[in-house]
Design a protein around this motif. Structure first.
Motif, short mmCIF file in Angstrom:
data_model
loop_
_atom_site.label_atom_id
_atom_site.label_comp_id
_atom_site.label_asym_id
_atom_site.label_seq_id
_atom_site.Cartn_x
_atom_site.Cartn_y
_atom_site.Cartn_z
N TYR A 69 0.82 -1.21 0.00
CA TYR A 69 0.00 0.00 0.00
C TYR A 69 0.86 1.26 0.00
O TYR A 69 1.95 1.30 0.56
CB TYR A 69 -0.91 0.01 1.23
CG TYR A 69 -1.87 -1.15 1.29
CD1 TYR A 69 -2.93 -1.25 0.40
CD2 TYR A 69 -1.69 -2.17 2.23
CE1 TYR A 69 -3.82 -2.32 0.46
CE2 TYR A 69 -2.57 -3.24 2.30
CZ TYR A 69 -3.63 -3.32 1.40
OH TYR A 69 -4.51 -4.38 1.46
N LEU A 89 -3.78 -4.71 6.46
CA LEU A 89 -4.00 -3.27 6.32
C LEU A 89 -4.68 -2.70 7.56
O LEU A 89 -4.23 -1.71 8.13
CB LEU A 89 -4.83 -2.98 5.06
CG LEU A 89 -5.13 -1.49 4.80
CD1 LEU A 89 -3.85 -0.70 4.58
CD2 LEU A 89 -6.07 -1.34 3.60
N TYR A 90 -5.79 -3.33 8.00
CA TYR A 90 -6.45 -2.77 9.18
C TYR A 90 -5.64 -3.04 10.44
O TYR A 90 -5.72 -2.28 11.41
CB TYR A 90 -7.90 -3.23 9.29
CG TYR A 90 -8.17 -4.68 9.64
CD1 TYR A 90 -7.88 -5.20 10.91
CD2 TYR A 90 -8.77 -5.53 8.72
CE1 TYR A 90 -8.17 -6.51 11.23
CE2 TYR A 90 -9.07 -6.85 9.03
CZ TYR A 90 -8.75 -7.34 10.29
OH TYR A 90 -9.05 -8.64 10.61
N TYR A 92 -2.24 -2.95 10.91
CA TYR A 92 -1.17 -1.99 11.21
C TYR A 92 -1.68 -0.55 11.31
O TYR A 92 -0.97 0.33 11.81
CB TYR A 92 -0.01 -2.11 10.21
CG TYR A 92 -0.15 -1.47 8.85
CD1 TYR A 92 0.08 -0.11 8.66
CD2 TYR A 92 -0.45 -2.24 7.73
CE1 TYR A 92 -0.01 0.47 7.40
CE2 TYR A 92 -0.54 -1.68 6.47
CZ TYR A 92 -0.32 -0.32 6.31
OH TYR A 92 -0.40 0.25 5.06
N HIS A 93 -2.93 -0.33 10.91
CA HIS A 93 -3.53 0.99 11.10
C HIS A 93 -4.26 1.10 12.44
O HIS A 93 -4.94 2.11 12.68
CB HIS A 93 -4.50 1.32 9.97
CG HIS A 93 -3.82 1.98 8.80
ND1 HIS A 93 -3.39 3.28 8.84
CD2 HIS A 93 -3.50 1.50 7.58
CE1 HIS A 93 -2.83 3.60 7.69
NE2 HIS A 93 -2.88 2.53 6.90
N SER A 149 -6.35 10.71 11.54
CA SER A 149 -6.53 10.81 10.09
C SER A 149 -6.07 12.18 9.60
O SER A 149 -6.41 13.20 10.19
CB SER A 149 -8.00 10.61 9.72
OG SER A 149 -8.21 10.86 8.35
N LEU A 156 -7.97 6.49 6.90
CA LEU A 156 -7.40 5.15 7.02
C LEU A 156 -7.44 4.61 8.45
O LEU A 156 -7.96 3.52 8.69
CB LEU A 156 -5.95 5.16 6.52
CG LEU A 156 -5.75 5.34 5.02
CD1 LEU A 156 -4.28 5.67 4.73
CD2 LEU A 156 -6.18 4.09 4.28
N THR A 157 -6.89 5.35 9.38
CA THR A 157 -6.79 4.82 10.74
C THR A 157 -8.16 4.67 11.40
O THR A 157 -8.47 3.59 11.91
CB THR A 157 -5.84 5.69 11.57
OG1 THR A 157 -4.49 5.44 11.12
CG2 THR A 157 -5.93 5.37 13.05
N SER A 160 -10.03 1.77 9.98
CA SER A 160 -9.48 0.44 10.27
C SER A 160 -10.25 -0.22 11.40
O SER A 160 -10.33 -1.45 11.48
CB SER A 160 -7.99 0.53 10.63
OG SER A 160 -7.78 1.00 11.95
N MET A 204 -11.25 1.22 3.97
CA MET A 204 -10.48 2.21 4.72
C MET A 204 -10.05 3.41 3.89
O MET A 204 -9.85 4.49 4.43
CB MET A 204 -9.24 1.53 5.30
CG MET A 204 -9.56 0.50 6.35
SD MET A 204 -8.14 -0.54 6.79
CE MET A 204 -6.86 0.68 7.09
N ASN A 205 -9.92 3.25 2.60
CA ASN A 205 -9.33 4.28 1.75
C ASN A 205 -10.43 5.21 1.23
O ASN A 205 -10.65 5.33 0.03
CB ASN A 205 -8.59 3.61 0.60
CG ASN A 205 -7.72 4.56 -0.19
OD1 ASN A 205 -7.49 4.34 -1.36
ND2 ASN A 205 -7.24 5.61 0.42
N GLU A 421 3.87 9.50 5.03
CA GLU A 421 4.01 8.20 4.37
C GLU A 421 5.06 8.26 3.25
O GLU A 421 4.78 8.03 2.08
CB GLU A 421 2.64 7.75 3.84
CG GLU A 421 2.43 6.27 3.75
CD GLU A 421 2.46 5.78 2.31
OE1 GLU A 421 3.08 4.72 2.09
OE2 GLU A 421 1.87 6.43 1.43
#
Length: 517
Positions: A69, A89-90, A92-93, A149, A156-157, A160, A204-205, A421
């Protein structure tokens, strides 16, 4: 009753447009979304998921499906590990902090994400949409931290935490308490979801958190503008003011339609045709005379801001967009929440100006030099006890503090973009911060309005005890009667915090019907 047991109307969700009012109704537990059972809708959703499967089989590398990602998009995931990627993905967020969104805000977030994914442009399965619907149906509400966010790549966060609960991980608010998500799902006969390729990214995106909060902020601001107008009418009466300031002929020559509506509402409340000039002061101070000009800014902005927020609500806003009909994968930046950020930065400015307007009206009413014969601090005490009592002195200090804090928060969040990022997300919207700021400004401004309801109730009663003041029209008179029942006249000093909290809640519950135009 909880939202899960209260009778609720079904809100059809099929990719067609939802409104701010729809979101607010779901947030309050008065409606629950129901996915369309039209076979054409199901086929449209499933085509996207099937197209993603075919892309993986034929092309191998698809961003966010078989690659890492963001800045890690050049990292190819071994085929045997692709199924694990959305769950990673969810995982690590899971770094959110701050307060948790309240139940109403959380329901709004779930609906906003469901509305976006139901556009059929995200490559998700019907099973995912049904699981989102089930969370709302059973009122299983993910605990979503409000902070973390930057508004691109979407929320994202915080989102998640939605993805994790769908999959039976982390915690949810359910049946009046915080429970492990797996336990809440099991109690409702639901199994944890196993995310398909692209589904973690699709969840999430996107802009669901900022958009949901923006919908709720918009509706609260609309009501607060109407309430500020009614309070102004009360304060004109309490101040023995000049209703001629809201004359139709006067406002015809400055044709902002929202400003004209506010003036018309004040004319209607004050039940006053053009008064004889020689019976009134020529000009009241600005906080009374210019109230339509201040409130009118919000009134004129609301339709435009509604358009921005509802367009976002009814958009596909993740990346990449999966157009199964044309068999295209479209890489872009629809997760960017710039329109929501602008709407919320603008709205909080207009709302804070309402707080400032009402605070200035209060300052006039409590000051014996400017309130035209009312007692200092609007104290209702008489005789020798007048020296002992202080009326609304402390309340005016608190209202001024709430106003100052609201004004302080009007700095636009969107101008504080940070590169994140590994400079992949090098220009971000800050839309979620703007929305949270706006809600805080609304909270403070509603507290100011509650203080002014106490002030107006006290001021009108004291004015009427001095002289035979003209009555208001039926609707504001009825509201004054209701306020009198809620707030006994303050003759001997008393703590007002309990009454203020009840008034704030009444404002949030929209306890009074305000203008039908």
């Amino acid at each position: 009753m909880s939202a899960a047991t209260t009778p609720r109307r079904h809100l059809p969700v099929d990719g067609s447009a939802l409104s701010i009012e729809d979101v607010a109704e779901v947030a309050r537990g008065l409606a629950c979304p129901r996915l369309s059972d039209d076979p054409a809708f199901a086929a449209r959703i499933n085509r996207g998921a099937e197209f993603v499967d075919r892309l993986i089989a034929e092309d191998g590398a698809v961003y966010g499906v078989s690659t890492g990602y963001g800045d890690s998009c050049t990292v190819v995931i071994p085929p045997a590990l692709v199924a694990e990627l959305p769950h990673r993905l969810y995982t690590y967020h899971g770094v959110g902090l701050g307060r948790f969104l309240d139940p109403g805000e959380t329901r709004a977030v779930l609906l906003a994400r469901l509305a976006s994914l139901s556009q059929g442009m995200s490559g998700v399965s019907l099973g995912l949409l049904r699981q989102l619907q089930a969370l709302l149906e059973h009122d299983i509400l993910p605990l979503i931290p409000a902070e973390g966010s930057v508004g691109a790549s979407g929320d994202l966060t915080p989102l998640s935490y939605v993805a994790a609960v769908l999959c039976g991980e982390r915690e949810a608010w359910h049946q009046g308490r915080v429970r492990p998500a797996a336990e809440a799902l099991a109690d409702c006969g639901l199994r944890p979801l196993v995310l398909r390729p692209k589904e973690g990214l699709a969840l999430m995106n996107g802009t669901a958190v900022m958009t949901a909060l923006a919908c709720l902020a918009w509706q609260r601001a609309d009501y607060l503008g109407r309430l500020a107008t009614r309070i102004t009418a009360f304060n004109v009466l309490a101040s023995d003011g000049n209703a001629h300031h809201f004359d139709q002929a006067l406002f015809a020559v400055k044709p902002h339609p929202g400003q004209q509506r506010v003036a018309a509402r004040l004319r209607g409340d004050l039940a006053s045709d053009r008064p004889p000039r020689n019976e009134l002061r020529l000009q009241d101070r600005y906080s009374l005379r210019c109230a339509p000009h201040v409130i009118g800014v919000l009134e004129d902005a609301l339709p435009f801001l509604r358009g921005l927020v509802e367009n976002e609500l009814n958009s596909a806003n993740d990346n990449p967009i999966i157009d199964a009909g044309q068999e295209m994968v479209l890489h872009g930046g629809h997760f960017y929440g710039g329109h929501v950020a602008f709407a919320m930065d603008s709205l909080k400015n207009a709302v804070a100006n309402l707080a400032d307007l009402l605070d200035r009206q209060m300052a006039l009413l409590v000051d014996a030099r400017y309130n035209h014969g009312l007692p200092a601090n609007l104290s209702g005490a008489r005789g020798e006890r007048a020296a002992l009592n202080h009326g609304l002195k402390a309340l005016q200090i608190s209202a001024s503090a709430w106003t100052a804090e609201a004004l302080k928060l009007t700095m636009p969040a969107s101008v504080f973009s940070r590169s994140t990022e590994c400079h992949n997300q090098d220009k971000v919207s800050m839309g979620t911060i703007a929305a949270r700021d706006c809600l805080r400004v609304l909270e403070l401004s509603e507290q100011v309005a509650a203080a002014l309801l106490v002030t107006a109730r006290q001021g009108v009663a004291l004015r009427r005890s001095l002289e035979g003041t003209a009555r208001l029209s039926a609707a504001p008179e009825a509201m004054l009667a209701d306020l009198s029942a809620r707030i006994p006249l303050i003759e001997e000093d008393r703590a007002l915090d309990g009454e203020l909290r009840q008034l704030v809640q009444a404002i949030r519950d929209r306890a009074w019907s305000l203008y039908e135009d």
